[in-house]
Write an enzyme that holds these catalytic residues in place. Structure first.
Site, PDB file in Angstrom:
ATOM      1  N   LYS A   1      -9.539 -42.099 -25.685  1.00 39.33           N
ATOM      2  CA  LYS A   1      -8.819 -43.347 -25.968  1.00 39.33           C
ATOM      3  C   LYS A   1      -8.225 -43.915 -24.679  1.00 39.33           C
ATOM      4  CE  LYS A   1      -8.095 -41.939 -30.687  1.00 39.33           C
ATOM      5  NZ  LYS A   1      -7.317 -41.147 -31.640  1.00 39.33           N
TER       6      LYS A   1
ATOM      7  N   ASP B   1      -2.848 -47.669 -35.509  1.00 41.01           N
ATOM      8  CA  ASP B   1      -3.713 -46.806 -36.334  1.00 41.01           C
ATOM      9  C   ASP B   1      -3.711 -47.266 -37.798  1.00 41.01           C
ATOM     10  OD1 ASP B   1      -5.432 -44.835 -35.659  1.00 41.01           O
ATOM     11  OD2 ASP B   1      -4.008 -43.168 -35.786  1.00 41.01           O
TER      12      ASP B   1
ATOM     13  N   GLN C   1      -1.456 -38.775 -32.457  1.00 42.96           N
ATOM     14  CA  GLN C   1      -2.729 -38.114 -32.730  1.00 42.96           C
ATOM     15  C   GLN C   1      -2.560 -37.093 -33.854  1.00 42.96           C
ATOM     16  OE1 GLN C   1      -5.726 -38.960 -31.297  1.00 42.96           O
ATOM     17  NE2 GLN C   1      -6.638 -37.534 -32.749  1.00 42.96           N
TER      18      GLN C   1
END
Ligand code: NAP
Length: 283
Positions: free
Chosen positions: A53, A120, A97
């Site tokens: 990322k 997200d 994450q």
């Protein structure tokens, strides 16, 4: 021969568009978009996802930062870190994450993220917006799949889409997004009886079950467009949930693994981050 839904190429094209947006931001001498990823612990797979990322941010000219917290972090210390980022004017996107180490309540951490920085798309505010078909952040894999289908002009309105899997991260948001695009959606899961009966009737089948090569030609027809979300390691090789070699000469279109949905997920994170940047700048 079926059409190859080339996620790698599609993602590259989107990256190029993002780079030109960054050029404009640089010409205007404005602040660059910034994504911060929080990684708790040392899970090697998570470390590799996080690094990819950050590399993607680098490629298009975004700023990025990885905050690594120890495996034995308390819930309070992770939330404290999130709150610091919520209040940091230089930060547009925050991503925690997953999975978090055992014992850490992922839901509590996600709910601590400012919904306007939740790139997200997992905060309940954004989940509700998706259900209400309002503008908000959509989970990257789900949005990436729909972008891939649209790029290849796969008709969505009125199409019968069968989504295999109903996880919070992939299956559920994808089913909702496709419904918002006016597909007629069927969701299959581990308790579904006679899954091939449903998939054989579909115009679009999206496999997100984490079962290597489970979807064979018995599940599909010559009219099916197949998107394979699955990423499974078998004998050190990445394979999808669809038995690609077995079905490629049957179906209308198919995405490969790798170079299919994976790159689309990452580039969608970049899109969400620049959307957050513009949202925060009032554009
Ligand atoms: P998950 O949380 O484990 O969910 C799996 C889903 O599949 C569940 O809903 C489960 O049903 C269903 N399922 C499992 N076995 C099944 C079977 N035999 N028949 C029918 N349904 C079955 O997984 P996930 O996070 O959604 O991820 C799914 C796959 O996508 C994994 O391979 C993952 O690595 C991959 N993935 C790829 C990307 C990408 O960027 N390409 C991103 C995220 C995930 P129940 O609900 O009944 O348990």
């Amino acid at each position: 021969m079926s059409i190859l839904l080339d996620g790698k190429q599609c993602a590259l094209d989107i990256e190029n568009l993002l780079k030109s947006q960054i050029d404009l931001i640089n010409v205007a001498n404005q602040r660059l978009p910034k994504l911060v990823v929080i990684l708790v612990g040392t899970n090697p797979a998570s470390l590799s996802y996080v690094t990819n990322k950050a590399k993607a941010c680098n490629r298009v000219g975004f700023l990025s930062e990885i905050i690594q917290l120890p495996e034995d972090s308390t819930l309070e210390s992770v939330i404290e870190e999130v709150e610091k980022l919520n209040h940091d004017d230089q930060v547009d996107g925050i991503l925690v994450q997953l999975p978090l180490p055992k014992g850490l309540d992922a839901k509590a951490v996600i709910e601590a993220i400012d919904p306007n920085k939740d790139v997200d798309g997992l905060h309940s505010v954004n989940v509700t917006k998706l259900v209400m078909n309002e503008k908000g952040f959509v989970p990257c894999t789900a949005k990436g799949v729909v972008t891939l289908l649209k790029t290849y002009n796969i008709p969505l309105q009125g199409a019968h889409a069968v989504v295999l899997g109903r996880s919070q991260l992939v299956g559920r948001p994808l089913a909702q997004l496709l419904s918002n695009e006016n597909c007629t959606v069927t969701i299959c899961h581990s308790k579904t009886v006679d899954m091939p009966k449903h998939t054989r009737m579909a115009d679009i089948v999206i496999a997100a079950i984490g079962r290597p090569k489970m979807i064979t030609r018995d599940y599909l027809s010559e009219k099916t467009v197949v998107v394979d979300v699955g990423i499974n390691k078998v004998d050190d090789k990445l394979v999808g949930d669809v038995d690609f070699e077995n079905v490629v000469d049957l179906v209308k279109a198919i995405s490969p693994v790798p170079k299919g949905v994976g790159p689309m997920t990452i580039v969608t994170l970049l899109q969400n981050t620049i959307d957050a940047y513009h949202l925060r700048n009032g554009n």
